[in-house]
Design a protein around this motif. Sequence first.
Motif, short mmCIF file in Angstrom:
data_model
loop_
_atom_site.label_atom_id
_atom_site.label_comp_id
_atom_site.label_asym_id
_atom_site.label_seq_id
_atom_site.Cartn_x
_atom_site.Cartn_y
_atom_site.Cartn_z
N ASP A 36 0.83 -1.21 0.00
CA ASP A 36 0.00 0.00 0.00
C ASP A 36 0.86 1.26 0.00
O ASP A 36 0.56 2.23 -0.70
CB ASP A 36 -0.94 0.02 1.21
CG ASP A 36 -2.02 -1.05 1.13
OD1 ASP A 36 -2.27 -1.56 0.01
OD2 ASP A 36 -2.59 -1.37 2.18
N GLU A 39 2.26 2.02 -3.48
CA GLU A 39 1.26 2.62 -4.37
C GLU A 39 1.01 4.08 -4.01
O GLU A 39 0.90 4.92 -4.90
CB GLU A 39 -0.03 1.81 -4.31
CG GLU A 39 0.10 0.48 -5.00
CD GLU A 39 -1.14 -0.36 -4.90
OE1 GLU A 39 -1.94 -0.17 -3.94
OE2 GLU A 39 -1.32 -1.22 -5.77
N SER A 51 4.64 5.05 -11.89
CA SER A 51 3.51 4.22 -11.49
C SER A 51 3.76 2.75 -11.82
O SER A 51 3.32 1.86 -11.10
CB SER A 51 2.22 4.72 -12.13
OG SER A 51 2.33 4.70 -13.53
N ALA A 55 3.73 -0.19 -9.12
CA ALA A 55 2.85 -1.34 -9.30
C ALA A 55 3.63 -2.65 -9.18
O ALA A 55 3.17 -3.60 -8.56
CB ALA A 55 2.15 -1.26 -10.65
N ALA A 58 4.51 -3.10 -5.49
CA ALA A 58 3.33 -3.49 -4.73
C ALA A 58 2.97 -4.96 -4.99
O ALA A 58 2.66 -5.70 -4.05
CB ALA A 58 2.15 -2.59 -5.10
#
Length: 70
Positions: A36, A39, A51, A55, A58
Amino acid sequence: MCGRQVPYAMTSYRPEKVTCPACREHAHRQYLRFADQAERLSRMPGVNISSDQAARSAEWHRDLARRFSG
């Protein structure tokens, strides 16, 4: 991680080898928290992480969490 000293408990960096249920649960929760955080970090202004990188990070942490819960 749980602070208990039990002669038959085994800890390891490999989730499948951790025998202490409390340690496994702790690691499961921590890796979900790390996922979490990765992200959220990618959405902060001025952070040098894409991003896609967030990702992947994560997903890696969630995979480890799954391995500790199994």
